[in-house]
Motif scaffolding. Structure first.
Motif, mmCIF file in Angstrom:
data_model
loop_
_atom_site.group_PDB
_atom_site.id
_atom_site.type_symbol
_atom_site.label_atom_id
_atom_site.label_comp_id
_atom_site.label_asym_id
_atom_site.label_seq_id
_atom_site.Cartn_x
_atom_site.Cartn_y
_atom_site.Cartn_z
ATOM 1 N N TYR A 138 33.352 39.527 47.908
ATOM 2 C CA TYR A 138 32.326 40.567 48.067
ATOM 3 C C TYR A 138 31.115 40.384 47.160
ATOM 4 N N GLY A 139 31.103 39.314 46.374
ATOM 5 C CA GLY A 139 29.943 39.055 45.519
ATOM 6 C C GLY A 139 29.722 40.121 44.466
ATOM 7 N N ILE A 140 30.801 40.788 44.068
ATOM 8 C CA ILE A 140 30.679 41.869 43.070
ATOM 9 C C ILE A 140 31.249 41.406 41.732
ATOM 10 N N LYS A 141 30.443 41.503 40.694
ATOM 11 C CA LYS A 141 30.948 41.227 39.348
ATOM 12 C C LYS A 141 31.187 42.552 38.653
ATOM 13 N N LEU A 142 32.379 42.689 38.110
ATOM 14 C CA LEU A 142 32.717 43.947 37.431
ATOM 15 C C LEU A 142 31.823 44.100 36.193
ATOM 16 N N ALA A 143 30.939 45.095 36.219
ATOM 17 C CA ALA A 143 29.961 45.243 35.138
ATOM 18 C C ALA A 143 30.628 45.653 33.838
ATOM 19 N N ASN A 144 31.571 46.553 33.917
ATOM 20 C CA ASN A 144 32.225 47.058 32.710
ATOM 21 C C ASN A 144 33.748 46.969 32.866
ATOM 22 N N PRO A 145 34.371 45.991 32.186
ATOM 23 C CA PRO A 145 35.827 45.816 32.323
ATOM 24 C C PRO A 145 36.614 47.094 32.025
ATOM 25 N N ALA A 146 36.046 47.965 31.198
ATOM 26 C CA ALA A 146 36.756 49.207 30.872
ATOM 27 C C ALA A 146 36.928 50.101 32.101
ATOM 28 N N ASP A 147 36.121 49.854 33.140
ATOM 29 C CA ASP A 147 36.250 50.637 34.372
ATOM 30 C C ASP A 147 37.418 50.148 35.231
ATOM 31 N N GLY A 148 37.963 48.977 34.879
ATOM 32 C CA GLY A 148 39.000 48.354 35.696
ATOM 33 C C GLY A 148 40.170 49.255 36.059
ATOM 34 N N PRO A 149 40.785 49.916 35.078
ATOM 35 C CA PRO A 149 41.965 50.740 35.398
ATOM 36 C C PRO A 149 41.688 51.784 36.479
ATOM 37 N N GLN A 150 40.484 52.389 36.464
ATOM 38 C CA GLN A 150 40.162 53.390 37.477
ATOM 39 C C GLN A 150 39.857 52.738 38.830
ATOM 40 N N ILE A 151 39.091 51.636 38.788
ATOM 41 C CA ILE A 151 38.714 50.952 40.044
ATOM 42 C C ILE A 151 39.948 50.405 40.754
ATOM 43 N N PHE A 152 40.858 49.800 39.971
ATOM 44 C CA PHE A 152 42.017 49.139 40.573
ATOM 45 C C PHE A 152 43.245 50.044 40.671
ATOM 46 N N LYS A 153 43.034 51.336 40.548
ATOM 47 C CA LYS A 153 44.171 52.261 40.583
ATOM 48 C C LYS A 153 44.843 52.270 41.941
ATOM 49 N N THR A 154 44.027 52.304 43.007
ATOM 50 C CA THR A 154 44.576 52.316 44.376
ATOM 51 C C THR A 154 43.672 51.479 45.280
ATOM 52 N N VAL A 155 44.174 51.150 46.448
ATOM 53 C CA VAL A 155 43.368 50.411 47.423
ATOM 54 C C VAL A 155 42.140 51.241 47.823
ATOM 55 N N ARG A 156 42.314 52.539 47.934
ATOM 56 C CA ARG A 156 41.174 53.400 48.308
ATOM 57 C C ARG A 156 40.063 53.320 47.260
#
Lengths: 217, 81
Positions: free
Chosen positions: B51-69
């Motif tokens: 998707y050409g998306i670079k995660l800007a802030n790794p600290a957001d990871g837990p929330q972003i990757f919490k569920t497929v939705r």
């Protein structure tokens, strides 16, 4: 401090069970327990894992070398009570191979070349990771040693494991060979104990004889 | 989300799981699929590759990757136009 004897040690240790895995199938104590029926490499390892009703979800995410080593250990120790009889610190593992982690090194390099280095491949780019997987799975906290040599060296490896047991660095050891490259694979694991009710005396002649056993169709 | 589930199964090599068995709101880490830290890195690679998306802030990871939705919503919000 461990040391090698100039001549193979006389052994009071025994091989209580042993296993071979190749693209032909799986032999446990010399008896066929799984035939590949044409499957090979990773496909065969996954099929054998399912057919033998083994349950360890992490298996599917491992690299091919670790799949081979974990499958060999699962089948070697299935039904064994070594975790009841020995303390974690008294269980050792010594495994050698010829191609180190080259199979996964190449896959990781391919992912680098494609511009997307794979973290899950990177963590398997050392041969001793297979030992770590086994130690996690079976709670082994004693000596663990990974050796790389062109061929299985029955003399020095037998001497090394006997030395571990004789000097009380361990009470039991998994010892053997696990090699995987480009779908070609071979594993030969033994369980070596001081228990005299076991199968064979653990000396280099016996180890060579058992290692040389081939799958018979 | 169906395509995303297929991509997750492929990227993480979840051979014992069918994409359709992953719930839209099922937790991906700790419970649920019980993914680990290496899987999280693979999900970051997936977002970059597919998707050409670079995660800007790794600290957001837990929330972003919490569920497929959550991942699907993040892709919708951050996909390069």
């Amino acid at each position: 401090m461990l040391y090698f004897h100039p001549f193979p040690m006389a052994s009071d240790n025994y091989i209580s069970r042993y296993i071979h895995i190749s693209n032909e199938g799986v032999l446990l104590n010399g008896e066929g327990i799984y035939h590949s029926d044409g499957k090979a490499g990773a496909d065969m390892l996954v099929d054998a894992f399912k057919v033998q009703s083994l349950n360890y979800p992490k298996f599917y995410k491992m690299d091919n070398l670790s799949k081979l080593a974990i499958l060999a250990t699962e089948l070697l120790l299935q039904g064994s009570d070594i975790r009841d009889r020995y303390k974690s610190e008294d269980m050792a593992i010594v495994v050698s191979n010829a191609n180190s982690s080259l199979d996964t090194d190449q896959r990781y390099w391919d992912s680098v070349q494609k511009g997307a280095p794979s973290p899950s491949l990177f963590v398997y780019t050392l041969p001793n990771v297979m030992l770590g997987e086994i130690c996690i799975r079976w709670g082994i906290k004693g000596e663990n040693t990974c050796l790389v040599s062109e061929q299985f060296d029955a003399v020095s490896q037998t001497d090394y494991v006997n030395s571990l047991l004789e000097h009380s660095y361990a009470e039991v050891s998994i010892s053997g060979w696990a090699d995987y490259l480009d779908g070609e694979m071979e594993a030969f694991f033994m369980l070596v104990e001081k228990n005299p009710t076991s199968l064979d005396l653990h000396n280099s002649n016996t180890v060579k004889k058992l290692y040389d056993r081939q799958w018979k169709n | 989300m169906k395509t995303l589930k297929v991509q997750i199964v492929e990227q993480l090599n979840l051979q014992q799981i069918k994409p359709e068995d992953i719930g839209d709101d099922q937790p991906l880490f700790v419970e649920g699929l019980a993914l680990d830290s290496i899987d999280a890195l693979e999900l970051i690679v997936l977002l970059q590759q597919k998707y050409g998306i670079k995660l800007a802030n790794p600290a957001d990871g837990p929330q972003i990757f919490k569920t497929v939705r959550n991942i699907a919503q993040y892709i919708t919000d951050n996909r390069p136009k």
